[in-house]
Motif scaffolding. Structure first.
Motif, PDB file in Angstrom:
ATOM      1  N   THR A  83       0.829  -1.215   0.000  1.00  0.00           N
ATOM      2  CA  THR A  83       0.000   0.000   0.000  1.00  0.00           C
ATOM      3  C   THR A  83       0.856   1.254   0.000  1.00  0.00           C
ATOM      4  O   THR A  83       0.358   2.346  -0.218  1.00  0.00           O
ATOM      5  CB  THR A  83      -0.911   0.052   1.241  1.00  0.00           C
ATOM      6  N   ARG A  84       2.167   1.112   0.290  1.00  0.00           N
ATOM      7  CA  ARG A  84       3.103   2.241   0.399  1.00  0.00           C
ATOM      8  C   ARG A  84       2.560   3.339   1.315  1.00  0.00           C
ATOM      9  O   ARG A  84       2.735   4.528   1.080  1.00  0.00           O
ATOM     10  CB  ARG A  84       3.431   2.809  -0.980  1.00  0.00           C
ATOM     11  N   GLY A  85       1.899   2.905   2.376  1.00  0.00           N
ATOM     12  CA  GLY A  85       1.451   3.844   3.384  1.00  0.00           C
ATOM     13  C   GLY A  85       0.143   4.547   3.086  1.00  0.00           C
ATOM     14  O   GLY A  85      -0.312   5.364   3.897  1.00  0.00           O
ATOM     15  N   PHE A  86      -0.499   4.260   1.954  1.00  0.00           N
ATOM     16  CA  PHE A  86      -1.789   4.890   1.668  1.00  0.00           C
ATOM     17  C   PHE A  86      -2.873   4.242   2.513  1.00  0.00           C
ATOM     18  O   PHE A  86      -2.863   3.030   2.752  1.00  0.00           O
ATOM     19  CB  PHE A  86      -2.143   4.760   0.185  1.00  0.00           C
ATOM     20  N   ARG A  87      -3.821   5.049   2.954  1.00  0.00           N
ATOM     21  CA  ARG A  87      -4.948   4.510   3.700  1.00  0.00           C
ATOM     22  C   ARG A  87      -5.802   3.648   2.785  1.00  0.00           C
ATOM     23  O   ARG A  87      -6.019   3.976   1.617  1.00  0.00           O
ATOM     24  CB  ARG A  87      -5.801   5.650   4.266  1.00  0.00           C
ATOM     25  N   PRO A  88      -6.341   2.545   3.307  1.00  0.00           N
ATOM     26  CA  PRO A  88      -7.187   1.682   2.467  1.00  0.00           C
ATOM     27  C   PRO A  88      -8.549   2.307   2.221  1.00  0.00           C
ATOM     28  O   PRO A  88      -9.012   3.150   3.001  1.00  0.00           O
ATOM     29  CB  PRO A  88      -7.311   0.407   3.303  1.00  0.00           C
ATOM     30  N   PRO A 134      -1.191   1.491  15.027  1.00  0.00           N
ATOM     31  CA  PRO A 134      -2.223   2.250  15.745  1.00  0.00           C
ATOM     32  C   PRO A 134      -1.753   2.730  17.112  1.00  0.00           C
ATOM     33  O   PRO A 134      -1.082   2.007  17.856  1.00  0.00           O
ATOM     34  CB  PRO A 134      -3.368   1.240  15.887  1.00  0.00           C
ATOM     35  N   GLY A 135      -2.108   3.982  17.449  1.00  0.00           N
ATOM     36  CA  GLY A 135      -1.748   4.566  18.741  1.00  0.00           C
ATOM     37  C   GLY A 135      -2.787   4.280  19.804  1.00  0.00           C
ATOM     38  O   GLY A 135      -3.739   3.524  19.593  1.00  0.00           O
ATOM     39  N   GLU A 136      -2.601   4.923  20.934  1.00  0.00           N
ATOM     40  CA  GLU A 136      -3.470   4.697  22.091  1.00  0.00           C
ATOM     41  C   GLU A 136      -4.885   5.195  21.827  1.00  0.00           C
ATOM     42  O   GLU A 136      -5.870   4.558  22.212  1.00  0.00           O
ATOM     43  CB  GLU A 136      -2.883   5.413  23.320  1.00  0.00           C
ATOM     44  N   GLN A 137      -5.011   6.354  21.166  1.00  0.00           N
ATOM     45  CA  GLN A 137      -6.326   6.937  20.889  1.00  0.00           C
ATOM     46  C   GLN A 137      -6.873   6.451  19.549  1.00  0.00           C
ATOM     47  O   GLN A 137      -6.097   6.059  18.668  1.00  0.00           O
ATOM     48  CB  GLN A 137      -6.223   8.470  20.893  1.00  0.00           C
ATOM     49  N   PRO A 138      -8.194   6.474  19.362  1.00  0.00           N
ATOM     50  CA  PRO A 138      -8.770   6.068  18.085  1.00  0.00           C
ATOM     51  C   PRO A 138      -8.235   6.923  16.935  1.00  0.00           C
ATOM     52  O   PRO A 138      -8.024   8.132  17.087  1.00  0.00           O
ATOM     53  CB  PRO A 138     -10.282   6.291  18.292  1.00  0.00           C
ATOM     54  N   ASP A 139      -8.011   6.285  15.802  1.00  0.00           N
ATOM     55  CA  ASP A 139      -7.535   6.980  14.598  1.00  0.00           C
ATOM     56  C   ASP A 139      -6.234   7.737  14.848  1.00  0.00           C
ATOM     57  O   ASP A 139      -6.017   8.815  14.307  1.00  0.00           O
ATOM     58  CB  ASP A 139      -8.602   7.945  14.072  1.00  0.00           C
ATOM     59  N   SER A 140      -5.380   7.182  15.681  1.00  0.00           N
ATOM     60  CA  SER A 140      -4.075   7.805  15.931  1.00  0.00           C
ATOM     61  C   SER A 140      -2.974   6.817  15.569  1.00  0.00           C
ATOM     62  O   SER A 140      -3.232   5.643  15.268  1.00  0.00           O
ATOM     63  CB  SER A 140      -3.939   8.240  17.392  1.00  0.00           C
ATOM     64  N   TYR A 141      -1.744   7.295  15.617  1.00  0.00           N
ATOM     65  CA  TYR A 141      -0.594   6.485  15.240  1.00  0.00           C
ATOM     66  C   TYR A 141       0.384   6.426  16.404  1.00  0.00           C
ATOM     67  O   TYR A 141       0.422   7.311  17.265  1.00  0.00           O
ATOM     68  CB  TYR A 141       0.094   7.081  14.007  1.00  0.00           C
ATOM     69  N   LEU A 142       1.231   5.411  16.378  1.00  0.00           N
ATOM     70  CA  LEU A 142       2.192   5.207  17.455  1.00  0.00           C
ATOM     71  C   LEU A 142       3.181   6.366  17.559  1.00  0.00           C
ATOM     72  O   LEU A 142       3.703   6.648  18.646  1.00  0.00           O
ATOM     73  CB  LEU A 142       2.945   3.897  17.221  1.00  0.00           C
ATOM     74  N   ILE A 143       3.431   7.059  16.450  1.00  0.00           N
ATOM     75  CA  ILE A 143       4.335   8.208  16.469  1.00  0.00           C
ATOM     76  C   ILE A 143       3.830   9.303  17.404  1.00  0.00           C
ATOM     77  O   ILE A 143       4.610  10.111  17.909  1.00  0.00           O
ATOM     78  CB  ILE A 143       4.534   8.781  15.042  1.00  0.00           C
ATOM     79  N   GLU A 144       2.520   9.321  17.668  1.00  0.00           N
ATOM     80  CA  GLU A 144       1.942  10.323  18.554  1.00  0.00           C
ATOM     81  C   GLU A 144       2.098   9.963  20.029  1.00  0.00           C
ATOM     82  O   GLU A 144       1.883  10.803  20.896  1.00  0.00           O
ATOM     83  CB  GLU A 144       0.471  10.533  18.194  1.00  0.00           C
ATOM     84  N   ASP A 145       2.483   8.708  20.299  1.00  0.00           N
ATOM     85  CA  ASP A 145       2.656   8.256  21.676  1.00  0.00           C
ATOM     86  C   ASP A 145       4.125   8.120  22.077  1.00  0.00           C
ATOM     87  O   ASP A 145       4.469   8.290  23.246  1.00  0.00           O
ATOM     88  CB  ASP A 145       1.971   6.895  21.878  1.00  0.00           C
ATOM     89  N   PHE A 146       4.986   7.799  21.116  1.00  0.00           N
ATOM     90  CA  PHE A 146       6.393   7.545  21.399  1.00  0.00           C
ATOM     91  C   PHE A 146       7.266   8.151  20.310  1.00  0.00           C
ATOM     92  O   PHE A 146       6.833   8.330  19.167  1.00  0.00           O
ATOM     93  CB  PHE A 146       6.696   6.032  21.445  1.00  0.00           C
ATOM     94  N   ALA A 147       8.525   8.426  20.688  1.00  0.00           N
ATOM     95  CA  ALA A 147       9.562   8.705  19.695  1.00  0.00           C
ATOM     96  C   ALA A 147      10.234   7.373  19.402  1.00  0.00           C
ATOM     97  O   ALA A 147      10.829   6.763  20.291  1.00  0.00           O
ATOM     98  CB  ALA A 147      10.570   9.709  20.231  1.00  0.00           C
TER      99      ALA A 147
END
Length: 442
Positions: A83-88, A134-147
Motif C-alpha cells: 500500500t506504500r502507506g496509503f490509507r485503504p 495504531p496509537g493509544e487513541q482512536p484513529d491515531s498512530y504510534l508516532i503520537e505516543d512515542f519517539a
C-alpha cells in the motif's frame, strides 16, 4: 577504531544497562526456528519460524516477549508495504492495523511510561515503520505516543553512546556535503550513454530526480543561514562521482544525499559461488555467477547507467563499499532518495541496507526511506526536519518526529486555509512515514 565494534562482540547486561538513558527502552527482535512436538504424545517434531523480542530498560531485568509465528506477521507487513502507506478504501483491510494487533500488544506493557522506544528489527520487520501502527487513541498512530528510532546493531549501542569526539567537534567548523541533481548517464570520465547498464542492474536505468536540484539548493541556503562559520560542498550532475563522494564524505559533519537507492533485480542470486559450482563443465573463464549480498544494493551516483561493474568509478556505491569507508567524522547522513532505507532481508541479520552500512562505517545517525516518496512532500519534510535540527536545536529523532507530525496534521502547508477553524485533514502515512531514523537518536 574505538567507536566501531564487531557485530559478533558480546556486551554484558551491565554494559547495556549503563548505556540506556532512563527514559528509553530497547526492543531487540529476533527471527528464529522453533522446534517443538506436533502432538501431545510427542511422537513427531516440527519446526516453525517465530519472532521473539527482548525488552531492555535501565535498572530493570531484560524481558523476553514471544511475538508469535512469522507467517501472519510477514503477511501483514508485506501487504502493508504494497500500500506504500496509503490509507485503504472503506471496507478494505488496513494492514498497518493488522500488523499492530500482532506486534504491539505483547510489547506495550513493557514500554509504557518511556519516552523513546528503540527498535532493533529482524527479517521483514526491518521494512516496517513502527510509527504507523495504531496509537493509544482512536484513529491515531504510534508516532503520537512515542519517539521511535531504529538500532540496526544493538551490540554497538554502548560504544555509540560514548561520544569520544566532543572536543574535536568544538574545534571543527560545521560542514555539510550535499549530493543531488545527479546525471546518471554521464560523468567527467564516462560520456557514452549508448552502453548497456551494468549486469547487476538487470537492464534497469536510473531516471533523473529533477526536484532534488531545488532540494539541495534550499538546504544549502538554510545551512548557510544557520551557521556563520561553515564548510559547504555540493556534488551534482557529473561531479557527483564515486571518487568525489569518497573524497569529501569523510571530511563532513553532515551528509545529505538525494539520489536513488539501488536494489538488484530478484533474479540476481545473492550468494558467493563460482560458475564451476553451478556448472561442472564450466571453465575458470566463466567467472562468478552469483553476487555477494553487499554488492546488490547501494546508492546511484553520476554515471550509474553506463559505468563498468567493478571499476573504481562505476557510479554505484554499494553497501559493502560504504561499510568499509571511514566515516567516523560524520554525525548524520540523510538519504532522501527512493527506498534508501531498505536492503536485502536476511533472518537473523536484519536488513543489509545503506543505513546499516553507514552505521558500521562510523556514522552516528542515519535517515533513510522505505518507499518512493513524492519529491515535493520530501522537500517540505526535509526542510522542516533541518529547521528543527539546526534552528530549534532538537534531538535528531525528535527533529524528524516533529517534522512528520507536522506533515501528518497539516499536510505540509502553512497557508491560511490550514489555520482556519476547520481542522486540517490528517495526511496519509504515505507522505510522512516513508523515513526512519537509525543509530544515535540524541
Amino acid at each position: 577504531y574505538q567507536s566501531k565494534r564487531s557485530a559478533t562482540d558480546v556486551i554484558s547486561v551491565e554494559d547495556l544497562d549503563v548505556a540506556l538513558p532512563p527514559d528509553t527502552a530497547l526492543v531487540d527482535i529476533l527471527q528464529y526456528s522453533h522446534t517443538g512436538f506436533t502432538s501431545a504424545d510427542k511422537a513427531e517434531l516440527s519446526q516453525q519460524e517465530r519472532f521473539v523480542a527482548f525488552v531492555a530498560r535501565r535498572g530493570r531485568p531484560i524481558v523476553r516477549v514471544d511475538l508469535g509465528e512469522v507467517a501472519p506477521i510477514a503477511e501483514a507487513v508485506t501487504n502493508w508495504r504494497r500500500t506504500r502507506g496509503f490509507r485503504p478504501n472503506k471496507g478494505k483491510q488496513d494492514w498497518s492495523v493488522a500488523a499492530g494487533e500482532l506486534l504491539w500488544p505483547p510489547i506495550k506493557g513493557h514500554v509504557d511510561g518511556y519516552k523513546t522506544v528503540l527498535i532493533s528489527p529482524d527479517g521483514l520487520l526491518s521494512r516496517l515503520n513502527w510509527n504507523v501502527l495504531p496509537g493509544e487513541q482512536p484513529d491515531s498512530y504510534l508516532i503520537e505516543d512515542f519517539a521511535i528510532g531504529v538500532v540496526a546493531v544493538p551490540q554497538l549501542l554502548p560504544a555509540l553512546l560514548r561520544d569520544h569526539r566532543g572536543e574535536e567537534k568544538l574545534s571543527r567548523p560545521d560542514s555539510l556535503l550535499l549530493v543531488g541533481d545527479i546525471d546518471y548517464s554521464t560523468t567527467e570520465e564516462i560520456t557514452s550513454s549508448d552502453e548497456e547498464p551494468p549486469a547487476y542492474l538487470g537492464g534497469f536505468r536510473f531516471g533523473p530526480l529533477k526536484a532534488t536540484a531545488q532540494e539541495i539548493e534550499a538546504l544549502g541556503r538554510r545551512f548557510e543561514q544557520a551557521f556563520p562559520e561553515r564548510d559547504l560542498t555540493v556534488l551534482d550532475k557529473g561531479t557527483a562521482t564515486e571518487e568525489a563522494f569518497y573524497k569529501h564524505a569523510p571530511q563532513h559533519r553532515w551528509l545529505h544525499i538525494a539520489t536513488h537507492g539501488f536494489f538488484a533485480p530478484s533474479n540476481i542470486r545473492t550468494a558467493i559461488a563460482t560458475q564451476a559450482r553451478m556448472d561442472p563443465d564450466a571453465t575458470p573463464r566463466d567467472g562468478v555467477s552469483v553476487f555477494h549480498v553487499g554488492y546488490l544494493n547501494g546508492l546511484a551516483l553520476a554515471g550509474a547507467n553506463v559505468g563498468s561493474p567493478g571499476a573504481d568509478n562505476d557510479g554505484i556505491v554499494t553497501t559493502i563499499e560504504l561499510s568499509t569507508t571511514d566515516l567516523r567524522n560524520v554525525e548524520l547522513a540523510v538519504l532522501s532518495g527512493c527506498e534508501t532505507g531498505l536492503g536485502e532481508v536476511q533472518s537473523g541479520e536484519g536488513s543489509f541496507g545503506m543505513q546499516r552500512a553507514l552505521q558500521i562505517a562510523g556514522v552516528r545517525s542515519t535517515v533513510g526511506s522505505l518507499w518512493t516518496v513524492s519529491d515535493k512532500k520530501t522537500n517540505l519534510l526535509m526542510q522542516r526536519f533541518y529547521e528543527n535540527l539546526w534552528d530549534k536545536k532538537m534531538s535528531r529523532l525528535e527533529a524528524l518526529r516533529q517534522a512528520q507530525l507536522w506533515m501528518l496534521n497539516t499536510g505540509g502547508t502553512t497557508s491560511k486555509a490550514s489555520q482556519s477553524d476547520q481542522p486540517a485533514k490528517r495526511l496519509s502515512p504515505h507522505y510522512w512515514a516513508g523515513f526512519m531514523l537509525g543509530g544515535d537518536w540524541r
